[in-house]
Design a protein around this motif. Structure first.
Motif, short mmCIF file in Angstrom:
data_model
loop_
_atom_site.label_atom_id
_atom_site.label_comp_id
_atom_site.label_asym_id
_atom_site.label_seq_id
_atom_site.Cartn_x
_atom_site.Cartn_y
_atom_site.Cartn_z
N ALA A 103 8.55 8.42 5.13
CA ALA A 103 8.40 7.24 4.25
C ALA A 103 8.95 5.79 4.91
CB ALA A 103 8.69 7.45 2.82
N ILE A 127 -3.52 5.49 -2.71
CA ILE A 127 -4.57 5.14 -1.71
C ILE A 127 -5.25 6.57 -1.31
CG2 ILE A 127 -4.38 4.61 0.51
CD1 ILE A 127 -4.00 2.10 -1.18
N SER A 165 1.14 5.32 -2.16
CA SER A 165 0.49 5.75 -1.45
C SER A 165 -0.25 7.10 -1.96
CB SER A 165 1.32 6.40 -0.08
OG SER A 165 2.24 7.33 -0.70
N ASP A 166 0.20 7.56 -2.96
CA ASP A 166 -0.90 8.77 -3.43
C ASP A 166 -2.12 8.00 -4.19
OD1 ASP A 166 0.99 10.73 -3.28
OD2 ASP A 166 1.89 10.90 -4.92
N SER A 186 2.91 11.68 2.33
CA SER A 186 2.71 12.80 1.59
C SER A 186 3.03 14.22 1.93
CB SER A 186 1.38 12.82 0.74
OG SER A 186 0.99 11.63 -0.17
N CYS A 238 -0.54 7.11 4.77
CA CYS A 238 -0.18 7.69 3.42
C CYS A 238 -0.15 9.15 3.23
CB CYS A 238 -1.21 7.00 2.26
SG CYS A 238 -0.76 5.36 2.21
N GLU A 239 -1.37 9.67 3.90
CA GLU A 239 -1.61 11.03 3.78
C GLU A 239 -0.16 11.80 4.30
OE1 GLU A 239 -5.57 13.12 4.17
OE2 GLU A 239 -5.66 11.21 5.22
N TYR A 248 0.87 -1.21 -0.14
CA TYR A 248 -0.06 0.17 0.11
C TYR A 248 0.86 1.17 0.06
CZ TYR A 248 -4.52 -2.36 0.72
OH TYR A 248 -5.70 -2.97 0.87
N PHE A 249 1.93 1.15 0.74
CA PHE A 249 2.73 2.52 0.99
C PHE A 249 3.69 2.57 -0.28
CE2 PHE A 249 1.31 2.56 5.22
CZ PHE A 249 1.28 3.86 5.61
#
Length: 188
Positions: free
Chosen positions: A171, A103, A100-101, A165, A161-162, A96-97
């Motif tokens: 990360a 997600i 991340s964008d 970002s 994820c947010e 998922y990571f």
């Protein structure tokens, strides 16, 4: 303009992919970003974006479908049916990571998936199977509702994820931070 049934040349496919990737990144950060902002991020002009996508709505529909396909593939690659539940969860979080964008793009704003038919929605059955297996094996609390555990996990993933970002969460620590937070909150 190429229609979906027409084959794209290698250069056209690269350009289209660059537009899709830029759209995911830009809209994950700013849901109201304009086509010129997306075009700039993709390194193309606005007219080039229009050659591939007639309007912003069409672009968003295509990027949504592409992102759903990518997220499905992440679940497959994570192979959550094998190994210990904690190892499987670690693989899933890492997958998922890595996107991340996507997600954030798919799940931050509920309106993104609002018009996607039920049979085309992102599949999360493998997450529920992993949680239930973890409960049976005594890794996750069996007295907590599995759906609640899933919601808590996915909320942590989205927030993580947010935060990656925005730079709030480094990360390189995201997976272990989410895993640690989750496991301490739902451990048996």
């Amino acid at each position: 303009m190429n229609t979906p049934s027409q084959a794209l040349s290698h250069a056209q496919a690269r350009t289209r992919a660059a537009i899709v990737e830029a759209t995911v990144s830009v809209l994950a950060a700013n849901r109201t970003a304009s086509l010129p902002v997306i075009a700039e991020a993709a390194g193309v002009g606005r007219t080039t974006v229009h050659r591939y996508f007639p309007d912003r709505d069409h672009l968003i529909r295509e990027v949504t479908a592409d992102s759903i396909a990518v997220v499905r593939e992440l679940g497959v690659r994570a192979d959550t049916g094998h190994g210990t539940p904690v190892d499987a969860l670690h693989r899933l979080l890492a997958a998922y990571f890595s996107e991340s964008d996507r997600i954030v793009f798919l799940f931050k704003d509920p309106a993104v998936l609002q018009n996607v038919p039920p049979d085309e929605q992102p599949d999360d059955d493998f997450v529920m199977e992993l949680i239930r297996r973890g409960q049976v094996e005594g890794v996750f609390a069996s007295d907590l509702n599995a759906v609640w555990i899933q919601h808590a996990l996915l909320a942590l993933v989205l927030q993580g994820c947010e935060d990656v970002s925005t730079g709030e969460l480094p990360a390189h620590t995201a997976v272990t931070t989410i895993l640690r937070t989750f496991l301490r909150g739902v451990s048996a």
